[in-house]
Design a protein around this motif. Structure first.
Motif, PDB file in Angstrom:
ATOM      1  N   THR A  17       0.832  -1.216   0.000  1.00 56.88           N
ATOM      2  CA  THR A  17       0.000   0.000   0.000  1.00 56.88           C
ATOM      3  C   THR A  17       0.862   1.259   0.000  1.00 56.88           C
ATOM      4  O   THR A  17       2.021   1.246   0.403  1.00 56.88           O
ATOM      5  CB  THR A  17      -0.882   0.056   1.273  1.00 56.88           C
ATOM      6  N   MET A  18       0.233   2.374  -0.400  1.00 52.32           N
ATOM      7  CA  MET A  18       0.918   3.672  -0.398  1.00 52.32           C
ATOM      8  C   MET A  18       1.337   4.037   1.019  1.00 52.32           C
ATOM      9  O   MET A  18       2.415   4.603   1.237  1.00 52.32           O
ATOM     10  CB  MET A  18      -0.036   4.726  -0.974  1.00 52.32           C
ATOM     11  N   ARG A  19       0.474   3.689   1.952  1.00 55.05           N
ATOM     12  CA  ARG A  19       0.772   4.006   3.356  1.00 55.05           C
ATOM     13  C   ARG A  19       2.078   3.335   3.795  1.00 55.05           C
ATOM     14  O   ARG A  19       2.968   3.967   4.374  1.00 55.05           O
ATOM     15  CB  ARG A  19      -0.412   3.513   4.212  1.00 55.05           C
ATOM     16  N   GLU A  20       2.209   2.055   3.470  1.00 59.00           N
ATOM     17  CA  GLU A  20       3.445   1.336   3.831  1.00 59.00           C
ATOM     18  C   GLU A  20       4.649   1.870   3.041  1.00 59.00           C
ATOM     19  O   GLU A  20       5.765   1.924   3.575  1.00 59.00           O
ATOM     20  CB  GLU A  20       3.286  -0.163   3.532  1.00 59.00           C
ATOM     21  N   ALA A  46       6.296   1.928  -9.659  1.00 58.06           N
ATOM     22  CA  ALA A  46       6.025   3.198 -10.341  1.00 58.06           C
ATOM     23  C   ALA A  46       4.770   3.896  -9.813  1.00 58.06           C
ATOM     24  O   ALA A  46       4.700   5.126  -9.777  1.00 58.06           O
ATOM     25  CB  ALA A  46       5.905   2.948 -11.839  1.00 58.06           C
ATOM     26  N   ILE A  47       3.810   3.097  -9.350  1.00 55.16           N
ATOM     27  CA  ILE A  47       2.555   3.704  -8.905  1.00 55.16           C
ATOM     28  C   ILE A  47       2.750   4.566  -7.651  1.00 55.16           C
ATOM     29  O   ILE A  47       1.953   5.462  -7.368  1.00 55.16           O
ATOM     30  CB  ILE A  47       1.459   2.627  -8.699  1.00 55.16           C
ATOM     31  N   PHE A  48       3.822   4.328  -6.913  1.00 51.38           N
ATOM     32  CA  PHE A  48       4.099   5.119  -5.707  1.00 51.38           C
ATOM     33  C   PHE A  48       5.063   6.283  -5.966  1.00 51.38           C
ATOM     34  O   PHE A  48       5.279   7.117  -5.085  1.00 51.38           O
ATOM     35  CB  PHE A  48       4.726   4.229  -4.615  1.00 51.38           C
ATOM     36  N   LEU A  49       5.673   6.284  -7.122  1.00 52.71           N
ATOM     37  CA  LEU A  49       6.799   7.196  -7.335  1.00 52.71           C
ATOM     38  C   LEU A  49       6.459   8.673  -7.143  1.00 52.71           C
ATOM     39  O   LEU A  49       7.115   9.389  -6.384  1.00 52.71           O
ATOM     40  CB  LEU A  49       7.376   6.960  -8.745  1.00 52.71           C
ATOM     41  N   ARG A  50       5.412   9.151  -7.817  1.00 51.31           N
ATOM     42  CA  ARG A  50       5.163  10.594  -7.789  1.00 51.31           C
ATOM     43  C   ARG A  50       4.835  11.085  -6.376  1.00 51.31           C
ATOM     44  O   ARG A  50       5.318  12.130  -5.941  1.00 51.31           O
ATOM     45  CB  ARG A  50       4.035  10.973  -8.758  1.00 51.31           C
TER      46      ARG A  50
END
Ligand code: PEP
Length: 252
Positions: A17-20, A46-50
């Motif tokens: 998850t983004m949180r983790e 990549a989905i977390f990169l920005r």
């Protein structure tokens, strides 16, 4: 980056998850900020990169993507482009990772990605490495060919902008890393190949090692393996192991 050990943290398809991801990034950023001996590049999914890159204002951590398409746009469902990755603040791109090669990425794809990254002023992290070794030394033929094709479109003057990771498949995700002396031999061989293809500049090619790097084997590899740093999988997705790894690098 001069003089510092380059540590590329390849998070692969983790965490969930983004949180983790934020939590992991925050811990690793703090570790990187304390470290005097390492220069850290984090390659999140990549989905977390920005989101990670936009919340980071420091300069101790740089960002990478684990893969990207060489075309700037077009009908490539499911892909992201290097241009998009750069826009999300990735400065580096991993190319030709063994796990991507296993999914069908070819040497020709690697060649195009390396060239496209350089033209965007990004740093390609080109991975090479054999899947198994033979007494006849087949590993050398495999690596020579991956280098020849992957670097085919790189001008000699651009070689200093490439990071080359030697990452034999038989050491990825395993219990132990490669013997540093064998790495040293391979580093000599890699330089020889690149001098043959690109001239004397090949001698200063930046070579990293990847494959089960952790706090226990990193220092010896730095001292004896003739490498400037590491591509790290598992030890980069646990904040405490990552901290111990950077600590071990300080003492090398
Ligand atoms: C990698 O992902 O490139 C890798 C080397 O993984 P690990 O460190 O877990 O072997």
């Amino acid at each position: 980056m001069a003089g510092k050990t380059i540590v590329v943290a390849n998070w692969k398809m983790n965490p969930a998850t983004m949180r983790e991801a934020k939590k992991l990034f925050d811990a690793e950023r703090k570790t990187a900020e304390k470290s005097r001996g390492s220069s850290v590049v984090i390659a999140p999914p990549a989905i977390f990169l920005r989101e990670l890159s936009s919340m980071y204002r420091g300069s101790k951590v740089a960002f990478a993507v684990q893969n990207a398409h060489f075309e700037a746009g077009g009908a490539h469902t499911g892909e992201i482009s290097l241009v998009q990755a750069k826009d999300a603040r990735a400065k580096y791109v991993i190319v030709g990772h063994a796990e991507r090669r296993a999914e069908g990425e070819t040497d020709d794809d690697a060649r195009k990605k390396v060239a496209a990254a350089l033209s965007l002023k990004m740093t390609p992290i080109l991975c090479v490495g054999e899947s198994s070794r033979t007494d006849e030394g087949e590993q050398y033929d495999v690596v020579r060919e991956q280098l020849r094709l992957g670097l085919a479109d790189v001008a000699a003057s651009s070689l200093p902008r490439v990071l080359l990771v030697y990452e034999p498949l038989w050491t990825i995700g395993k219990a132990t890393a490669m013997n540093p002396r064998e790495m040293h031999q391979m580093a000599i061989f890699i330089r020889k190949c690149v001098v043959e293809s690109h001239g004397e500049g090949g001698r200063s090619l930046k070579i990293l090692y990847g494959g089960s790097v952790d706090e226990k084997n990193a220092a010896a590899m730095l001292r004896e393996g003739d490498v400037l740093g590491f591509l790290v999988g598992r030890a980069s997705v646990k904040a405490d192991e990552f901290a111990k790894l950077l600590q071990a690098i300080e003492t090398a």
